[in-house]
Structures are given as structure tokens and as C-alpha cells.
Scaffold this motif. Structure first.
Motif, PDB file in Angstrom:
ATOM      1  N   ALA A   1       0.825  -1.208   0.000  1.00 26.35           N
ATOM      2  CA  ALA A   1       0.000   0.000   0.000  1.00 26.35           C
ATOM      3  C   ALA A   1       0.860   1.259   0.000  1.00 26.35           C
ATOM      4  O   ALA A   1       0.536   2.234  -0.694  1.00 26.35           O
ATOM      5  CB  ALA A   1      -0.938  -0.009   1.210  1.00 26.35           C
ATOM      6  N   VAL A   2       1.947   1.262   0.765  1.00 25.80           N
ATOM      7  CA  VAL A   2       2.836   2.430   0.787  1.00 25.80           C
ATOM      8  C   VAL A   2       3.425   2.653  -0.599  1.00 25.80           C
ATOM      9  O   VAL A   2       3.449   3.782  -1.101  1.00 25.80           O
ATOM     10  CB  VAL A   2       3.962   2.267   1.841  1.00 25.80           C
ATOM     11  CG1 VAL A   2       5.045   3.317   1.657  1.00 25.80           C
ATOM     12  CG2 VAL A   2       3.395   2.348   3.236  1.00 25.80           C
ATOM     13  N   THR A   3       3.871   1.591  -1.226  1.00 29.18           N
ATOM     14  CA  THR A   3       4.458   1.706  -2.560  1.00 29.18           C
ATOM     15  C   THR A   3       3.444   2.270  -3.552  1.00 29.18           C
ATOM     16  O   THR A   3       3.763   3.176  -4.337  1.00 29.18           O
ATOM     17  CB  THR A   3       4.963   0.331  -3.043  1.00 29.18           C
ATOM     18  OG1 THR A   3       5.907  -0.158  -2.102  1.00 29.18           O
ATOM     19  CG2 THR A   3       5.600   0.426  -4.405  1.00 29.18           C
TER      20      THR A   3
ATOM     21  N   ARG B   1       1.559   8.510  -5.872  1.00 31.27           N
ATOM     22  CA  ARG B   1       0.650   9.645  -6.008  1.00 31.27           C
ATOM     23  C   ARG B   1       0.986  10.806  -5.068  1.00 31.27           C
ATOM     24  O   ARG B   1       0.685  11.949  -5.373  1.00 31.27           O
ATOM     25  CB  ARG B   1      -0.784   9.209  -5.739  1.00 31.27           C
ATOM     26  CG  ARG B   1      -1.337   8.236  -6.754  1.00 31.27           C
ATOM     27  CD  ARG B   1      -2.727   7.795  -6.349  1.00 31.27           C
ATOM     28  NE  ARG B   1      -3.558   6.983  -7.183  1.00 31.27           N
ATOM     29  CZ  ARG B   1      -3.257   6.089  -8.061  1.00 31.27           C
ATOM     30  NH1 ARG B   1      -2.025   5.870  -8.365  1.00 31.27           N
ATOM     31  NH2 ARG B   1      -4.152   5.390  -8.703  1.00 31.27           N
ATOM     32  N   ILE B   2       1.536  10.476  -3.881  1.00 34.95           N
ATOM     33  CA  ILE B   2       1.891  11.504  -2.903  1.00 34.95           C
ATOM     34  C   ILE B   2       3.317  11.238  -2.410  1.00 34.95           C
ATOM     35  O   ILE B   2       3.839  10.145  -2.634  1.00 34.95           O
ATOM     36  CB  ILE B   2       0.898  11.538  -1.712  1.00 34.95           C
ATOM     37  CG1 ILE B   2       0.918  10.227  -0.930  1.00 34.95           C
ATOM     38  CG2 ILE B   2      -0.519  11.853  -2.178  1.00 34.95           C
ATOM     39  CD1 ILE B   2       0.052  10.220   0.341  1.00 34.95           C
ATOM     40  N   PRO B   3       3.950  12.207  -1.742  1.00 38.56           N
ATOM     41  CA  PRO B   3       5.307  11.965  -1.230  1.00 38.56           C
ATOM     42  C   PRO B   3       5.357  10.732  -0.324  1.00 38.56           C
ATOM     43  O   PRO B   3       4.428  10.465   0.445  1.00 38.56           O
ATOM     44  CB  PRO B   3       5.625  13.238  -0.437  1.00 38.56           C
ATOM     45  CG  PRO B   3       4.747  14.282  -1.045  1.00 38.56           C
ATOM     46  CD  PRO B   3       3.490  13.565  -1.470  1.00 38.56           C
ATOM     47  N   TRP B   4       6.479  10.015  -0.411  1.00 34.69           N
ATOM     48  CA  TRP B   4       6.638   8.768   0.320  1.00 34.69           C
ATOM     49  C   TRP B   4       6.451   8.953   1.822  1.00 34.69           C
ATOM     50  O   TRP B   4       5.813   8.125   2.483  1.00 34.69           O
ATOM     51  CB  TRP B   4       8.017   8.156   0.041  1.00 34.69           C
ATOM     52  CG  TRP B   4       8.164   6.812   0.670  1.00 34.69           C
ATOM     53  CD1 TRP B   4       7.835   5.619   0.109  1.00 34.69           C
ATOM     54  CD2 TRP B   4       8.647   6.502   1.984  1.00 34.69           C
ATOM     55  NE1 TRP B   4       8.075   4.580   0.994  1.00 34.69           N
ATOM     56  CE2 TRP B   4       8.579   5.110   2.156  1.00 34.69           C
ATOM     57  CE3 TRP B   4       9.128   7.270   3.034  1.00 34.69           C
ATOM     58  CZ2 TRP B   4       8.978   4.469   3.323  1.00 34.69           C
ATOM     59  CZ3 TRP B   4       9.516   6.642   4.205  1.00 34.69           C
ATOM     60  CH2 TRP B   4       9.437   5.252   4.342  1.00 34.69           C
ATOM     61  N   VAL B   5       6.963  10.020   2.390  1.00 36.95           N
ATOM     62  CA  VAL B   5       6.849  10.263   3.837  1.00 36.95           C
ATOM     63  C   VAL B   5       5.378  10.334   4.251  1.00 36.95           C
ATOM     64  O   VAL B   5       4.975   9.760   5.259  1.00 36.95           O
ATOM     65  CB  VAL B   5       7.603  11.556   4.231  1.00 36.95           C
ATOM     66  CG1 VAL B   5       7.345  11.929   5.671  1.00 36.95           C
ATOM     67  CG2 VAL B   5       9.086  11.405   3.972  1.00 36.95           C
TER      68      VAL B   5
ATOM     69  N   ALA C   1       3.311   7.589   6.519  1.00 39.97           N
ATOM     70  CA  ALA C   1       2.605   8.015   7.731  1.00 39.97           C
ATOM     71  C   ALA C   1       1.137   7.598   7.682  1.00 39.97           C
ATOM     72  O   ALA C   1       0.603   7.058   8.660  1.00 39.97           O
ATOM     73  CB  ALA C   1       2.731   9.527   7.907  1.00 39.97           C
ATOM     74  N   LEU C   2       0.487   7.830   6.552  1.00 36.74           N
ATOM     75  CA  LEU C   2      -0.924   7.486   6.414  1.00 36.74           C
ATOM     76  C   LEU C   2      -1.141   5.973   6.532  1.00 36.74           C
ATOM     77  O   LEU C   2      -2.023   5.512   7.267  1.00 36.74           O
ATOM     78  CB  LEU C   2      -1.463   7.994   5.072  1.00 36.74           C
ATOM     79  CG  LEU C   2      -2.937   7.708   4.781  1.00 36.74           C
ATOM     80  CD1 LEU C   2      -3.824   8.384   5.807  1.00 36.74           C
ATOM     81  CD2 LEU C   2      -3.295   8.159   3.377  1.00 36.74           C
ATOM     82  N   ILE C   3      -0.339   5.208   5.843  1.00 38.55           N
ATOM     83  CA  ILE C   3      -0.478   3.752   5.880  1.00 38.55           C
ATOM     84  C   ILE C   3      -0.139   3.212   7.272  1.00 38.55           C
ATOM     85  O   ILE C   3      -0.768   2.271   7.753  1.00 38.55           O
ATOM     86  CB  ILE C   3       0.379   3.085   4.786  1.00 38.55           C
ATOM     87  CG1 ILE C   3      -0.125   3.494   3.399  1.00 38.55           C
ATOM     88  CG2 ILE C   3       0.400   1.573   4.943  1.00 38.55           C
ATOM     89  CD1 ILE C   3      -1.591   3.145   3.125  1.00 38.55           C
ATOM     90  N   THR C   4       0.829   3.830   7.937  1.00 32.45           N
ATOM     91  CA  THR C   4       1.176   3.396   9.293  1.00 32.45           C
ATOM     92  C   THR C   4      -0.014   3.588  10.235  1.00 32.45           C
ATOM     93  O   THR C   4      -0.337   2.703  11.030  1.00 32.45           O
ATOM     94  CB  THR C   4       2.412   4.155   9.814  1.00 32.45           C
ATOM     95  OG1 THR C   4       3.524   3.836   8.968  1.00 32.45           O
ATOM     96  CG2 THR C   4       2.739   3.789  11.243  1.00 32.45           C
ATOM     97  N   VAL C   5      -0.672   4.730  10.152  1.00 30.22           N
ATOM     98  CA  VAL C   5      -1.840   4.987  11.005  1.00 30.22           C
ATOM     99  C   VAL C   5      -2.952   3.992  10.684  1.00 30.22           C
ATOM    100  O   VAL C   5      -3.520   3.358  11.584  1.00 30.22           O
ATOM    101  CB  VAL C   5      -2.332   6.444  10.832  1.00 30.22           C
ATOM    102  CG1 VAL C   5      -3.697   6.644  11.479  1.00 30.22           C
ATOM    103  CG2 VAL C   5      -1.321   7.410  11.424  1.00 30.22           C
ATOM    104  N   LEU C   6      -3.259   3.831   9.402  1.00 30.99           N
ATOM    105  CA  LEU C   6      -4.339   2.922   9.009  1.00 30.99           C
ATOM    106  C   LEU C   6      -4.021   1.466   9.364  1.00 30.99           C
ATOM    107  O   LEU C   6      -4.892   0.727   9.840  1.00 30.99           O
ATOM    108  CB  LEU C   6      -4.633   3.056   7.513  1.00 30.99           C
ATOM    109  CG  LEU C   6      -5.226   4.402   7.084  1.00 30.99           C
ATOM    110  CD1 LEU C   6      -5.365   4.457   5.559  1.00 30.99           C
ATOM    111  CD2 LEU C   6      -6.552   4.655   7.766  1.00 30.99           C
ATOM    112  N   SER C   7      -2.787   1.058   9.147  1.00 28.09           N
ATOM    113  CA  SER C   7      -2.423  -0.334   9.444  1.00 28.09           C
ATOM    114  C   SER C   7      -2.408  -0.595  10.945  1.00 28.09           C
ATOM    115  O   SER C   7      -2.762  -1.692  11.388  1.00 28.09           O
ATOM    116  CB  SER C   7      -1.078  -0.697   8.812  1.00 28.09           C
ATOM    117  OG  SER C   7      -0.030   0.047   9.396  1.00 28.09           O
TER     118      SER C   7
END
Length: 180
Positions: free
Chosen positions: A35-37, A42-46, A50-56
Motif C-alpha cells: 500500500a505504501v508503494t 501519487r503523494i510523497p513517500w513520507v 505516515a498514512l499507511i502506518t496509522v491505518l495499518s
């Protein structure tokens, strides 16, 4: 009493809970890496990380509440906050390990970096499992155990004579019983 016993039975032992923890956490971690990849295109990796870390972390906490630790339902906001705290601590442990490696070895190779990172991750994962099992999701298990202890401490009920009701139905599971 039946409910307390079923809740107690729903809470797996330490080995089963750890296996489920690894399965759930590993599955969410693997899905998160993809998902991060995908999101980073589409958006900056950082931001994607962060978004995927919160959701996961939210997803993993729900899975741990329902499946890993047998809490019997959805995770509470308190459990989510405590789980997020333990995830942040695990992140800090892996960062500290990698920082220490960079300070101790001028140019560590990829293999050494992986060994240090995976070792720190394993240590942090075991610690996180202990925190989740003993602190975050312990309340539900202790309530179920207390209910079972209370039920066991109650005096045994006085036996009530039971007579079989005569019916035209054949004997078996359909036979009615009543107190005399």
C-alpha cells in the motif's frame, strides 16, 4: 456463568495468541508495504508511509482485539491509543538500533543493516506482544476470569427434584422436564 466461560475460552493461550499476533501483524505489515508503494506513486513517500502506518495500526489493533487476544469485539479507543503507543515505541526501538549501527559502523553493508533491523524488529515485536497481551487486552481476560471465579465461589444450588412429564411424544431430546 456460560457467558463468562465462553469469553474465557475465547481468549487463546500465550502460544496461540503469539501465532495469531505474528499472522495478523505480518499480514497487515505485508499489505502495508504494498500500500505504501502504491500510494507513494501519487503523494510523497513520507506522507504515504505516515498514512499507511496509522491505518495499518488501526486495522491491526482491530484484528488483535477480535482474533489474536479474543477480546470479544471491537477495540475501544483506549485500546487503540495504547496500541498506537506500543507501535510508536517499537518504531523508536528500530530507529535507535539503526542509529546505533550507523554510529558504530562507518559503512555497514546491506546484510548487516538487515540483521540489525530485523533483530530490533523481532525484539520490539515480542515486547509489543507482551504489552498488548498483558496491558492493552488484559482487562477483558481478567473480567472473564473474575466472573468464572465468582461463579465457582457461589454455593452449589440445592438439588430440585425433577420429574418427567408424560407426553405422547417419544422419549428422547423432546421429553420435557419440570420441577416438582
Amino acid at each position: 456463568m456460560g457467558t463468562a466461560q465462553s469469553q474465557q475460552q475465547a481468549a487463546p493461550g500465550a502460544f496461540a495468541a503469539f501465532a495469531r499476533f505474528v499472522l495478523c501483524g505480518g499480514g497487515v505489515g505485508l499489505a502495508s508495504s504494498f500500500a505504501v508503494t502504491a500510494l507513494a506513486s501519487r503523494i510523497p513517500w513520507v506522507l504515504a508511509n505516515a498514512l499507511i502506518t496509522v491505518l495499518s495500526t488501526l486495522l491491526a489493533t482491530e484484528l488483535h482485539a477480535r482474533f489474536t487476544f479474543g477480546a470479544g469485539g471491537r477495540a475501544t479507543w483506549r485500546q487503540h491509543a495504547q496500541s498506537a503507543g506500543s507501535a510508536a515505541a517499537a518504531y523508536a526501538v528500530t530507529c535507535a538500533a539503526m542509529f546505533a549501527l550507523q554510529q558504530l559502523v562507518a559503512a555497514p553493508g546491506a546484510v548487516l543493516e538487515q540483521v540489525v533491523y530485523l533483530s530490533a524488529s523481532a525484539l520490539a515485536g515480542v515486547a509489543r506482544f507482551a504489552v498488548l497481551r498483558l496491558v492493552v487486552f488484559a482487562r477483558n481476560r481478567s473480567q472473564a476470569a473474575a466472573a468464572v471465579r465468582t461463579a465457582r465461589s457461589l454455593p452449589h444450588p440445592v438439588p430440585v427434584p425433577v420429574t418427567m412429564a408424560r407426553t405422547s411424544a417419544p422419549a428422547g431430546p423432546g421429553v420435557l422436564c419440570r420441577a416438582a
